[in-house]
Design a protein around this motif. Structure first.
Motif, short mmCIF file in Angstrom:
data_model
loop_
_atom_site.label_atom_id
_atom_site.label_comp_id
_atom_site.label_asym_id
_atom_site.label_seq_id
_atom_site.Cartn_x
_atom_site.Cartn_y
_atom_site.Cartn_z
N SER A 1 0.89 -1.33 -0.10
CA SER A 1 -0.10 0.02 0.04
C SER A 1 0.76 1.10 0.09
CB SER A 1 -0.95 0.03 1.23
OG SER A 1 -1.84 -1.12 0.99
N SER B 1 -3.39 -3.53 5.04
CA SER B 1 -3.46 -2.54 3.82
C SER B 1 -3.76 -0.99 4.14
CB SER B 1 -4.21 -3.20 2.75
OG SER B 1 -4.28 -2.49 1.75
N GLY C 1 -1.61 2.09 3.83
CA GLY C 1 -2.20 3.20 3.06
C GLY C 1 -1.93 4.37 3.61
N ALA D 1 -9.40 3.07 -6.69
CA ALA D 1 -7.93 2.26 -6.68
C ALA D 1 -8.00 1.26 -5.50
CB ALA D 1 -6.93 3.42 -6.23
N GLY D 2 -8.56 1.29 -4.50
CA GLY D 2 -8.59 0.34 -3.51
C GLY D 2 -9.07 -1.00 -4.27
N TYR E 1 -2.14 0.95 -5.81
CA TYR E 1 -2.86 1.75 -4.81
C TYR E 1 -1.82 2.57 -4.16
CZ TYR E 1 -5.51 2.01 -0.43
OH TYR E 1 -6.27 2.70 0.68
N THR F 1 -2.13 6.46 -2.46
CA THR F 1 -1.95 6.64 -1.14
C THR F 1 -1.07 8.02 -1.02
OG1 THR F 1 -0.11 5.11 -0.59
CG2 THR F 1 -2.41 4.21 -0.22
N SER G 1 -10.35 3.77 2.20
CA SER G 1 -9.57 2.81 2.02
C SER G 1 -10.23 1.56 2.71
CB SER G 1 -8.36 3.11 2.69
OG SER G 1 -7.55 4.21 1.98
N ARG H 1 -10.76 -1.47 0.14
CA ARG H 1 -9.87 -2.73 0.38
C ARG H 1 -10.40 -3.75 1.24
NH1 ARG H 1 -5.81 -2.12 -3.14
NH2 ARG H 1 -4.04 -2.93 -1.64
#
Length: 192
Positions: A30, A63, A67, A113-114, A120, A124, A141, A145
Motif C-alpha cells: 500500500s 493494507s 495506505g 484504486a482500492g 494503490y 496513497t 480505504s 480494501r
C-alpha cells in the motif's frame, strides 16, 4: 527482479508464519512494494478455507495501515521519497496534472484504486501530497480494501480450487476488465 519478488511472496504463503508475512506484504504494497497481497491470499485460503475471513481481515487492516504510511510519505516526505516512487511506477508526468481532479474527487479515487489492480501506493502517496482529508482517505480505504479482500476470500472459500484455475486461465482478460472498470469509474465521476 519483479518475478523473483513474486516467487518469494508466493513462497511466503506456505510459511508457518504466513499470516504475519501477509500483513507485512499488505502493509508494504500500500505504500512502496510492487507485489499485491492477492498472490498470498489465494494459496492461503485454498490451503485453509476456514481461515478465509481472518486472512481477509488481516490483509485489510494491514493494507489500510500501509495506505496511511503512503499518505504520510506523500504528506511529509514527497520530495525525498514519494516522488521517486511515483517515477518508478511511471506516473510522474501526469501526477501534478492529476492534482486538481484529485482535490475534487479524492475519496472516490481512493475507493476505485482500492478495488482495482491500479497501483494503490500511487493513490496513497497522492492523497498525502494533495492533503486529502485523512478521515475521507481512511474510510474510503477501509471500505474499498475490505470489499476487495473479503470478496476475494469469499469466492475462494465458496468455490475453492476451481476459482484459482478460473483466475489463472483468464488473468489477462480479468485485468482488462478491471482497467475498463477503473476508467469507466473515472469517466462517471467526471460526468457527475
Amino acid at each position: 527482479m519483479i518475478k523473483r519478488l513474486y516467487d518469494r511472496v508466493i513462497d511466503l504463503a506456505a510459511h508457518p508464519q504466513a499470516i504475519w508475512w501477509l500483513a507485512l506484504v499488505s502493509f508494504a504494497e500500500s505504500s512502496v512494494f510492487p507485489i499485491p497481497p492477492d498472490v498470498m491470499i489465494v494459496p492461503m485460503v485454498l490451503s485453509d478455507r476456514a481461515a478465509a475471513w481472518r486472512v481477509a481481515a488481516v490483509c485489510t487492516v494491514a493494507s489500510v495501515a500501509g495506505g496511511l504510511a503512503g499518505y504520510a510519505i506523500g504528506y511529509f516526505f514527497y520530495d525525498a521519497i514519494g516522488a521517486r516512487i511515483v517515477v518508478i511506477y511511471g506516473y510522474a508526468d501526469k501526477f501534478q496534472e492529476f492534482g486538481s481532479t484529485y482535490t475534487a474527487y479524492g475519496g472516490w479515487i481512493v475507493a476505485m484504486a482500492g478495488l482495482t489492480p491500479f497501483p494503490y501506493k500511487v493513490i496513497t502517496i497522492a492523497s498525502g501530497v494533495f492533503a486529502l482529508d485523512p478521515v475521507i482517505f481512511t474510510v474510503a480505504s477501509v471500505l474499498s480494501r475490505g470489499v476487495r479482500f473479503f470478496a476475494e476470500a469469499t469466492l475462494l472459500w465458496k468455490f475453492g480450487p476451481p476459482i484459482r484455475s478460473f483466475v489463472e486461465k483468464r488473468l489477462e482478460f480479468l485485468s482488462v476488465v478491471f482497467v475498463v472498470m477503473l476508467f469507466g469509474g473515472f469517466l462517471l465521476i467526471k460526468l457527475l
